[in-house]
Design a protein around this motif. Structure first.
Motif, PDB file in Angstrom:
ATOM      1  N   ALA A 249      -7.385  -5.877   2.888  1.00 28.51           N
ATOM      2  CA  ALA A 249      -6.960  -6.975   3.538  1.00 28.51           C
ATOM      3  C   ALA A 249      -7.004  -7.744   1.640  1.00 28.51           C
ATOM      4  O   ALA A 249      -6.286  -8.847   1.208  1.00 28.51           O
ATOM      5  N   ASP A 250      -7.418  -7.156   0.351  1.00 25.01           N
ATOM      6  CA  ASP A 250      -7.416  -7.099  -0.642  1.00 25.01           C
ATOM      7  C   ASP A 250      -5.731  -7.113  -1.086  1.00 25.01           C
ATOM      8  O   ASP A 250      -4.819  -8.386  -1.233  1.00 25.01           O
ATOM      9  N   ALA A 251      -5.446  -6.234  -0.621  1.00 25.31           N
ATOM     10  CA  ALA A 251      -3.342  -5.802  -0.582  1.00 25.31           C
ATOM     11  C   ALA A 251      -2.844  -6.614  -0.206  1.00 25.31           C
ATOM     12  O   ALA A 251      -1.449  -7.223  -0.820  1.00 25.31           O
ATOM     13  N   ALA A 252      -3.463  -7.253   1.233  1.00 21.79           N
ATOM     14  CA  ALA A 252      -2.549  -8.258   2.317  1.00 21.79           C
ATOM     15  C   ALA A 252      -2.917  -9.206   1.428  1.00 21.79           C
ATOM     16  O   ALA A 252      -1.152 -10.298   1.379  1.00 21.79           O
ATOM     17  N   SER A 253      -4.093  -9.814   0.843  1.00 22.92           N
ATOM     18  CA  SER A 253      -3.512 -11.300   1.293  1.00 22.92           C
ATOM     19  C   SER A 253      -3.129 -11.426  -0.487  1.00 22.92           C
ATOM     20  O   SER A 253      -2.519 -12.621  -0.856  1.00 22.92           O
ATOM     21  N   TRP A 254      -3.172 -10.784  -1.456  1.00 20.87           N
ATOM     22  CA  TRP A 254      -2.439 -10.492  -2.769  1.00 20.87           C
ATOM     23  C   TRP A 254      -0.598 -10.943  -2.821  1.00 20.87           C
ATOM     24  O   TRP A 254      -0.578 -12.136  -3.181  1.00 20.87           O
ATOM     25  N   GLN A 255      -0.153  -9.886  -1.859  1.00 21.38           N
ATOM     26  CA  GLN A 255       1.025 -10.258  -1.359  1.00 21.38           C
ATOM     27  C   GLN A 255       1.347 -11.527  -0.999  1.00 21.38           C
ATOM     28  O   GLN A 255       2.555 -11.835  -1.273  1.00 21.38           O
ATOM     29  N   SER A 256       0.502 -11.420   0.050  1.00 18.16           N
ATOM     30  CA  SER A 256       1.358 -13.044   0.701  1.00 18.16           C
ATOM     31  C   SER A 256       0.904 -13.725  -0.131  1.00 18.16           C
ATOM     32  O   SER A 256       2.134 -15.286  -0.416  1.00 18.16           O
ATOM     33  N   ALA A 257       0.080 -14.174  -1.566  1.00 18.99           N
ATOM     34  CA  ALA A 257      -0.056 -15.180  -2.122  1.00 18.99           C
ATOM     35  C   ALA A 257       1.193 -15.330  -3.499  1.00 18.99           C
ATOM     36  O   ALA A 257       1.666 -15.564  -3.849  1.00 18.99           O
ATOM     37  N   LEU A 258       1.606 -14.054  -3.653  1.00 21.11           N
ATOM     38  CA  LEU A 258       2.813 -13.650  -4.537  1.00 21.11           C
ATOM     39  C   LEU A 258       3.882 -13.723  -3.851  1.00 21.11           C
ATOM     40  O   LEU A 258       5.051 -14.780  -4.453  1.00 21.11           O
ATOM     41  N   VAL A 259       4.221 -14.376  -2.712  1.00 18.46           N
ATOM     42  CA  VAL A 259       5.156 -14.602  -1.906  1.00 18.46           C
ATOM     43  C   VAL A 259       5.374 -16.344  -2.425  1.00 18.46           C
ATOM     44  O   VAL A 259       6.712 -17.172  -1.922  1.00 18.46           O
ATOM     45  N   ALA A 260       4.101 -16.766  -1.522  1.00 16.24           N
ATOM     46  CA  ALA A 260       4.010 -18.408  -1.529  1.00 16.24           C
ATOM     47  C   ALA A 260       4.356 -18.578  -2.775  1.00 16.24           C
ATOM     48  O   ALA A 260       4.662 -20.449  -3.415  1.00 16.24           O
ATOM     49  N   LEU A 261       3.635 -18.508  -4.376  1.00 13.98           N
ATOM     50  CA  LEU A 261       3.997 -18.593  -5.200  1.00 13.98           C
ATOM     51  C   LEU A 261       5.298 -18.733  -5.557  1.00 13.98           C
ATOM     52  O   LEU A 261       6.208 -19.392  -7.069  1.00 13.98           O
ATOM     53  N   ASP A 262       5.796 -17.562  -5.610  1.00 13.12           N
ATOM     54  CA  ASP A 262       7.772 -17.086  -5.646  1.00 13.12           C
ATOM     55  C   ASP A 262       8.282 -18.839  -4.577  1.00 13.12           C
ATOM     56  O   ASP A 262       8.896 -18.731  -5.661  1.00 13.12           O
ATOM     57  N   ARG A 263       8.425 -18.703  -3.615  1.00 12.31           N
ATOM     58  CA  ARG A 263       8.073 -19.904  -3.242  1.00 12.31           C
ATOM     59  C   ARG A 263       7.984 -21.285  -3.871  1.00 12.31           C
ATOM     60  O   ARG A 263       9.091 -22.277  -3.730  1.00 12.31           O
ATOM     61  N   ALA A 264       6.749 -21.563  -4.044  1.00 11.02           N
ATOM     62  CA  ALA A 264       6.948 -22.499  -4.140  1.00 11.02           C
ATOM     63  C   ALA A 264       7.085 -23.063  -6.506  1.00 11.02           C
ATOM     64  O   ALA A 264       7.950 -24.198  -6.369  1.00 11.02           O
TER      65      ALA A 264
END
Length: 268
Positions: A249-264
């Protein structure tokens, strides 16, 4: 075989096929003080000092324990990835808690007085925008547990951020008058989190959506509260708390957050 490898190596050298060598990120962290209402806050700012271009900023809001080494390590990670990361100090004077009773008192005091909490965040953002290494028109907020609740309320208050990302955050609504917010909101929650009321989480997500946010709630099967922090297992044992680290869950949530930060923050 050795002759073939040697021939290939000589050929590469003769063609100048070696790639250029560049210096990687050099992350430096320092105390970042800001003040409002007679109170001084001691945040932690991390950035890549080898990068001369102004970069988007991410405010990172700590767990209820306060601005400790875990929050600082996450700021360092964000800085290595090209953001200017400010781990804010929500309690003032860099205060931290060593026992859940103190942590609960500190965090409840903040969430019961949203105007003061907002003022401290705005003071941090204002000073951050003044720094030459910060691209002031691009900011996001990311938070853990208590901090996750803070960033969700930042979005509810319509504060000038492009994204609000919560990891096992408390969905308590502290903002009495929600404002329009058209940014990204990610809420990462453990399905086995006994400290987050499902109805409160659903209500928070719906309210944010009603204000115009792009809301995504991700539930991680079997994950408990504090799933992103490797120290959660030890804290659970020491204080008999329903916490637990979950590497997946740590790895998956962090990756998802990074994608969102890159897009935003990085895409025009």
């Amino acid at each position: 075989m050795m002759r073939i490898l040697l021939a290939c190596l000589l050929s590469m050298l003769s063609l100048g096929a070696w790639a250029d060598t560049v210096e990687g990120p050099k992350v430096v962290g320092e105390t970042f003080e800001y003040s409002t209402g007679g109170e001084t806050y001691q945040g932690y700012l991390a950035r890549n000092v080898n990068d001369e271009e102004p970069r988007p900023a991410v405010l990172l809001v700590h767990e209820w324990w306060g601005l400790n080494d875990y929050a600082k390590s996450r700021a360092d990670q964000l800085a290595a990835l090209g953001f200017v990361a400010l781990a804010v100090d929500m309690y003032g004077k860099g205060k931290t808690a060593a026992h859940p009773q103190d942590a609960k008192a500190f965090s409840q005091r903040v969430m019961s007085d949203w105007p003061t909490a907002r003022a401290s965040l705005e003071a941090a953002m204002t000073k951050l925008r003044e720094q030459p290494y910060v691209r002031g028109d691009r900011m996001a907020a990311l938070g853990y547990c208590f901090g996750g609740g803070v960033v969700m309320n930042m979005a509810l208050a319509g504060m000038p951020i492009e994204a609000a990302i919560s990891f096992h955050g408390s969905p308590t609504q502290a903002v009495s008058d929600p404002q329009p917010f058209d940014g990204i909101v990610q809420i990462h929650n453990g399905e086995a989190d006994g400290l987050v009321e499902p109805d409160a989480l659903e209500s928070m997500a719906q309210t944010l959506s009603d204000q115009g946010a792009e809301v995504r709630v991700v539930q991680y099967p079997g994950a408990k509260h504090g799933f992103s922090n490797p120290a959660s297992d030890a804290q659970a044992e020491e204080f008999d708390l329903p916490l637990g680290y979950d590497a997946a869950a740590d790895a998956a949530s962090w990756q998802s957050a990074l994608v969102a930060l890159d897009r935003a923050l990085n895409q025009d």
